[in-house]
Design a protein around this motif. Structure first.
Motif, PDB file in Angstrom:
ATOM      1  N   ILE A 169      44.753 -12.887 -15.141  1.00  0.00           N
ATOM      2  CA  ILE A 169      43.314 -13.061 -15.346  1.00  0.00           C
ATOM      3  C   ILE A 169      42.535 -12.335 -14.250  1.00  0.00           C
ATOM      4  CG2 ILE A 169      41.425 -14.741 -15.279  1.00  0.00           C
ATOM      5  CD1 ILE A 169      43.239 -16.706 -16.703  1.00  0.00           C
ATOM      6  N   TYR A 170      42.980 -12.484 -13.018  1.00  0.00           N
ATOM      7  CA  TYR A 170      42.294 -11.834 -11.906  1.00  0.00           C
ATOM      8  C   TYR A 170      42.346 -10.316 -12.043  1.00  0.00           C
ATOM      9  CZ  TYR A 170      41.108 -10.363  -7.206  1.00  0.00           C
ATOM     10  OH  TYR A 170      40.521  -9.744  -6.140  1.00  0.00           O
ATOM     11  N   TRP A 171      43.508  -9.790 -12.416  1.00  0.00           N
ATOM     12  CA  TRP A 171      43.637  -8.341 -12.580  1.00  0.00           C
ATOM     13  C   TRP A 171      42.717  -7.840 -13.686  1.00  0.00           C
ATOM     14  CZ3 TRP A 171      45.565  -5.355 -16.676  1.00  0.00           C
ATOM     15  CH2 TRP A 171      45.703  -4.002 -16.382  1.00  0.00           C
ATOM     16  N   LYS A 172      42.673  -8.566 -14.796  1.00  0.00           N
ATOM     17  CA  LYS A 172      41.781  -8.174 -15.888  1.00  0.00           C
ATOM     18  C   LYS A 172      40.317  -8.253 -15.463  1.00  0.00           C
ATOM     19  CE  LYS A 172      44.755  -9.276 -19.766  1.00  0.00           C
ATOM     20  NZ  LYS A 172      44.985 -10.193 -20.883  1.00  0.00           N
ATOM     21  N   TYR A 173      39.998  -9.238 -14.640  1.00  0.00           N
ATOM     22  CA  TYR A 173      38.624  -9.378 -14.161  1.00  0.00           C
ATOM     23  C   TYR A 173      38.249  -8.209 -13.255  1.00  0.00           C
ATOM     24  CZ  TYR A 173      34.546 -11.252 -11.802  1.00  0.00           C
ATOM     25  OH  TYR A 173      33.289 -11.418 -11.291  1.00  0.00           O
ATOM     26  N   GLU A 174      39.168  -7.812 -12.393  1.00  0.00           N
ATOM     27  CA  GLU A 174      38.881  -6.728 -11.459  1.00  0.00           C
ATOM     28  C   GLU A 174      38.810  -5.366 -12.142  1.00  0.00           C
ATOM     29  OE1 GLU A 174      38.072  -6.652  -8.185  1.00  0.00           O
ATOM     30  OE2 GLU A 174      37.915  -8.829  -8.353  1.00  0.00           O
ATOM     31  N   THR A 175      39.597  -5.158 -13.202  1.00  0.00           N
ATOM     32  CA  THR A 175      39.614  -3.848 -13.855  1.00  0.00           C
ATOM     33  C   THR A 175      38.707  -3.773 -15.073  1.00  0.00           C
ATOM     34  OG1 THR A 175      41.525  -4.482 -15.192  1.00  0.00           O
ATOM     35  CG2 THR A 175      41.959  -3.374 -13.079  1.00  0.00           C
ATOM     36  N   ARG A 176      38.007  -4.864 -15.377  1.00  0.00           N
ATOM     37  CA  ARG A 176      37.105  -4.889 -16.525  1.00  0.00           C
ATOM     38  C   ARG A 176      35.886  -4.021 -16.240  1.00  0.00           C
ATOM     39  NH1 ARG A 176      35.429 -10.365 -16.681  1.00  0.00           N
ATOM     40  NH2 ARG A 176      37.460 -10.745 -17.565  1.00  0.00           N
ATOM     41  N   LEU A 235      28.801  -7.398 -26.183  1.00  0.00           N
ATOM     42  CA  LEU A 235      29.445  -8.527 -26.850  1.00  0.00           C
ATOM     43  C   LEU A 235      30.924  -8.613 -26.470  1.00  0.00           C
ATOM     44  CD1 LEU A 235      29.126 -10.837 -28.883  1.00  0.00           C
ATOM     45  CD2 LEU A 235      29.737  -9.212 -30.671  1.00  0.00           C
ATOM     46  N   ARG A 236      31.605  -7.482 -26.415  1.00  0.00           N
ATOM     47  CA  ARG A 236      33.012  -7.453 -26.021  1.00  0.00           C
ATOM     48  C   ARG A 236      33.175  -7.948 -24.577  1.00  0.00           C
ATOM     49  NH1 ARG A 236      35.166  -1.941 -25.693  1.00  0.00           N
ATOM     50  NH2 ARG A 236      33.923  -1.747 -27.580  1.00  0.00           N
ATOM     51  N   HIS A 237      32.259  -7.562 -23.723  1.00  0.00           N
ATOM     52  CA  HIS A 237      32.286  -8.008 -22.324  1.00  0.00           C
ATOM     53  C   HIS A 237      32.106  -9.524 -22.241  1.00  0.00           C
ATOM     54  CE1 HIS A 237      31.710  -7.800 -18.009  1.00  0.00           C
ATOM     55  NE2 HIS A 237      30.568  -8.465 -18.144  1.00  0.00           N
ATOM     56  N   GLN A 238      31.166 -10.065 -22.989  1.00  0.00           N
ATOM     57  CA  GLN A 238      30.926 -11.505 -22.990  1.00  0.00           C
ATOM     58  C   GLN A 238      32.125 -12.276 -23.552  1.00  0.00           C
ATOM     59  OE1 GLN A 238      28.488 -13.175 -21.595  1.00  0.00           O
ATOM     60  NE2 GLN A 238      27.622 -11.246 -20.867  1.00  0.00           N
ATOM     61  N   LYS A 239      32.737 -11.750 -24.620  1.00  0.00           N
ATOM     62  CA  LYS A 239      33.928 -12.392 -25.186  1.00  0.00           C
ATOM     63  C   LYS A 239      35.071 -12.392 -24.189  1.00  0.00           C
ATOM     64  CE  LYS A 239      33.466 -11.650 -30.156  1.00  0.00           C
ATOM     65  NZ  LYS A 239      34.069 -10.961 -31.310  1.00  0.00           N
ATOM     66  N   SER A 240      35.231 -11.309 -23.475  1.00  0.00           N
ATOM     67  CA  SER A 240      36.289 -11.216 -22.478  1.00  0.00           C
ATOM     68  C   SER A 240      36.092 -12.238 -21.364  1.00  0.00           C
ATOM     69  CB  SER A 240      36.332  -9.805 -21.904  1.00  0.00           C
ATOM     70  OG  SER A 240      37.289  -9.701 -20.906  1.00  0.00           O
ATOM     71  N   ILE A 241      34.860 -12.407 -20.941  1.00  0.00           N
ATOM     72  CA  ILE A 241      34.561 -13.402 -19.903  1.00  0.00           C
ATOM     73  C   ILE A 241      34.858 -14.808 -20.423  1.00  0.00           C
ATOM     74  CG2 ILE A 241      32.675 -14.476 -18.603  1.00  0.00           C
ATOM     75  CD1 ILE A 241      31.513 -11.671 -18.263  1.00  0.00           C
ATOM     76  N   MET A 242      34.470 -15.089 -21.657  1.00  0.00           N
ATOM     77  CA  MET A 242      34.719 -16.413 -22.239  1.00  0.00           C
ATOM     78  C   MET A 242      36.212 -16.693 -22.375  1.00  0.00           C
ATOM     79  SD  MET A 242      31.888 -18.000 -22.679  1.00  0.00           S
ATOM     80  CE  MET A 242      32.207 -19.238 -23.899  1.00  0.00           C
ATOM     81  N   LYS A 243      36.980 -15.701 -22.801  1.00  0.00           N
ATOM     82  CA  LYS A 243      38.421 -15.880 -22.927  1.00  0.00           C
ATOM     83  C   LYS A 243      39.065 -16.122 -21.569  1.00  0.00           C
ATOM     84  CE  LYS A 243      40.774 -13.251 -25.787  1.00  0.00           C
ATOM     85  NZ  LYS A 243      41.236 -12.044 -26.508  1.00  0.00           N
ATOM     86  N   SER A 244      38.596 -15.422 -20.559  1.00  0.00           N
ATOM     87  CA  SER A 244      39.139 -15.618 -19.216  1.00  0.00           C
ATOM     88  C   SER A 244      38.840 -17.024 -18.708  1.00  0.00           C
ATOM     89  CB  SER A 244      38.560 -14.587 -18.251  1.00  0.00           C
ATOM     90  OG  SER A 244      38.984 -13.305 -18.582  1.00  0.00           O
ATOM     91  N   GLN A 245      37.633 -17.499 -18.962  1.00  0.00           N
ATOM     92  CA  GLN A 245      37.281 -18.852 -18.545  1.00  0.00           C
ATOM     93  C   GLN A 245      38.099 -19.895 -19.303  1.00  0.00           C
ATOM     94  OE1 GLN A 245      33.072 -18.861 -19.197  1.00  0.00           O
ATOM     95  NE2 GLN A 245      32.629 -17.938 -17.206  1.00  0.00           N
ATOM     96  N   ARG A 246      38.294 -19.687 -20.599  1.00  0.00           N
ATOM     97  CA  ARG A 246      39.105 -20.601 -21.395  1.00  0.00           C
ATOM     98  C   ARG A 246      40.539 -20.630 -20.895  1.00  0.00           C
ATOM     99  NH1 ARG A 246      40.597 -18.270 -26.845  1.00  0.00           N
ATOM    100  NH2 ARG A 246      41.928 -17.158 -25.401  1.00  0.00           N
TER     101      ARG A 246
END
Length: 130
Positions: A59-66, A80-91
């Protein structure tokens, strides 16, 4: 990558069910078998801890390279894709936290239930001596 999250979700659900079964009153006739099953599953469930750490690093790696989408140069679909990615990471972070907390609670409850059973047996021995 979805299979990892499914496995972690099922593991957290199994831990929660075992906690409920161990703590529900009125299941004294099943208690001994539940204690045996739970204590035998605690060691395999210990693998949840490094697995969760690996997923947290993912999750951290995906957050840093997003790619960031904070400016107005993003299209609506990218935003929208960015917001979905953030929501999935939080979930997923919430799922990791719940799996770790359920393991800790399961370990603590099992230890307490085993101790209570031992003390109950000691009391019965003392009563039988008298």
């Amino acid at each position: 990558m979805a299979l990892e999250w499914v496995v972690l979700g099922y593991t957290a659900a199994a831990e929660a069910i075992m906690i409920l079964l161990l703590t529900l009153p009125g299941l004294h006739f099943l208690r001994k078998g539940l204690i045996t099953v739970t204590t035998s599953l605690l060691k395999p469930f210990l693998s949840v801890i490094p697995f969760c750490l690996f997923l947290l690093a993912d999750i951290y790696w995906k957050y840093e390279t997003r790619p960031s989408c904070h400016t107005h140069d993003c299209s609506p679909s990218e935003h929208l894709r960015h917001q979905k990615s953030i929501m999935k990471s939080q979930r997923n972070a919430l799922l990791i936290a719940s799996a770790l907390v359920f393991y800790w609670i399961l370990y603590s409850v099992t230890k307490l239930v085993v101790r209570v059973e031992e003390l109950t047996q000691r009391i019965q021995k003392l009563k039988n001596k008298e």
